[in-house]
Scaffold this motif. Sequence first.
Motif, PDB file in Angstrom:
ATOM      1  N   ASP A 173       0.828  -1.201   0.000  1.00  0.00           N
ATOM      2  CA  ASP A 173       0.000   0.000   0.000  1.00  0.00           C
ATOM      3  C   ASP A 173       0.868   1.258   0.000  1.00  0.00           C
ATOM      4  N   ARG A 174       1.928   1.235   0.778  1.00  0.00           N
ATOM      5  CA  ARG A 174       2.807   2.405   0.841  1.00  0.00           C
ATOM      6  C   ARG A 174       3.510   2.628  -0.494  1.00  0.00           C
ATOM      7  N   ARG A 175       3.870   1.541  -1.171  1.00  0.00           N
ATOM      8  CA  ARG A 175       4.455   1.676  -2.509  1.00  0.00           C
ATOM      9  C   ARG A 175       3.449   2.255  -3.485  1.00  0.00           C
ATOM     10  N   ARG A 176       2.206   1.822  -3.379  1.00  0.00           N
ATOM     11  CA  ARG A 176       1.166   2.348  -4.279  1.00  0.00           C
ATOM     12  C   ARG A 176       0.957   3.841  -4.050  1.00  0.00           C
ATOM     13  N   LEU A 177       0.978   4.273  -2.807  1.00  0.00           N
ATOM     14  CA  LEU A 177       0.844   5.706  -2.518  1.00  0.00           C
ATOM     15  C   LEU A 177       2.012   6.490  -3.113  1.00  0.00           C
ATOM     16  N   ALA A 178       3.225   5.962  -2.952  1.00  0.00           N
ATOM     17  CA  ALA A 178       4.392   6.638  -3.520  1.00  0.00           C
ATOM     18  C   ALA A 178       4.305   6.691  -5.045  1.00  0.00           C
ATOM     19  N   SER A 179       3.830   5.616  -5.654  1.00  0.00           N
ATOM     20  CA  SER A 179       3.681   5.591  -7.110  1.00  0.00           C
ATOM     21  C   SER A 179       2.649   6.607  -7.574  1.00  0.00           C
ATOM     22  N   GLU A 180       1.579   6.749  -6.805  1.00  0.00           N
ATOM     23  CA  GLU A 180       0.557   7.724  -7.185  1.00  0.00           C
ATOM     24  C   GLU A 180       1.093   9.147  -7.086  1.00  0.00           C
ATOM     25  N   LEU A 181       1.853   9.454  -6.043  1.00  0.00           N
ATOM     26  CA  LEU A 181       2.460  10.784  -5.942  1.00  0.00           C
ATOM     27  C   LEU A 181       3.357  11.058  -7.152  1.00  0.00           C
ATOM     28  N   ALA A 182       4.037  10.031  -7.633  1.00  0.00           N
ATOM     29  CA  ALA A 182       4.960  10.204  -8.754  1.00  0.00           C
ATOM     30  C   ALA A 182       4.245  10.498 -10.068  1.00  0.00           C
ATOM     31  N   THR A 183       2.940  10.222 -10.151  1.00  0.00           N
ATOM     32  CA  THR A 183       2.212  10.498 -11.393  1.00  0.00           C
ATOM     33  C   THR A 183       1.996  11.994 -11.613  1.00  0.00           C
ATOM     34  N   CYS A 184       2.140  12.793 -10.538  1.00  0.00           N
ATOM     35  CA  CYS A 184       1.946  14.241 -10.679  1.00  0.00           C
ATOM     36  C   CYS A 184       3.002  14.937  -9.814  1.00  0.00           C
ATOM     37  N   PRO A 185       4.262  14.920 -10.252  1.00  0.00           N
ATOM     38  CA  PRO A 185       5.337  15.456  -9.417  1.00  0.00           C
ATOM     39  C   PRO A 185       5.300  16.969  -9.257  1.00  0.00           C
ATOM     40  N   VAL A 186       4.767  17.680 -10.250  1.00  0.00           N
ATOM     41  CA  VAL A 186       4.665  19.143 -10.168  1.00  0.00           C
ATOM     42  C   VAL A 186       3.269  19.544 -10.630  1.00  0.00           C
ATOM     43  N   ALA A 187       2.816  20.681 -10.141  1.00  0.00           N
ATOM     44  CA  ALA A 187       1.486  21.170 -10.522  1.00  0.00           C
ATOM     45  C   ALA A 187       1.512  21.644 -11.971  1.00  0.00           C
TER      46      ALA A 187
END
Length: 209
Positions: free
Chosen positions: A98-112
């Motif tokens: 789950d923690r890896r999935r959260l990190a992967s999701e953050l990586a989909t939008c690194p900057v606004a």
Amino acid sequence: MADEVYERLRAWIIDAIREPGARLNIDAVARSLDVSPTPVREALVRLEAEGLVVKEPLRGWSITPPLDADGLRDLYELRLLLEPWAAARAARRGTEDDRRRLASELATCPVAPRGGRFDDYRGIVEHDARFHDLLLEIAGNTEVRAAFARTNCHLHIFRYTYGENMGDQALHEHHDVVDAIVAGDPKAAERAMRRHLTHARARLVASTT
């Protein structure tokens, strides 16, 4: 084709190219998009489920107005009841996967994203929806997750003005929530989510006044 028509109509609505209350004649929309009426009809059914259009007897389809002040207040009251709890529960029960999935999701939008049209900032809208849904999935209550999904809150919120620093702040707050969950700290996760939602509400109110 239906997906493409849906995306184009959704962009029209969020960019306010078609004004709230404007009627959507299926044949006219089909001609403007150079498609048959069938994918337009299918797209309108999807948009109705998201609260972006409504079908009225004898009048046909029309665009719903954005949420008013009372609607926004009610939406955020609901979110503040559900999501801080969900963040705390995710911190308690989340697995390494789950923690890896959260990190992967953050990586989909690194900057606004930059730009004020929906096509410019679509990426953060989709990230926002996935991020909050993933937290609710990890929290493990299917009824709460389904109830939240029915609000389609990300679409209603992004019908208002998108500002680049609004996106920067939201992404920073997402990272704070994930940091607390990864640390296994339920109280910190709850505080981070409550702070995120409170700030998001303030940003939204400021953009509409």
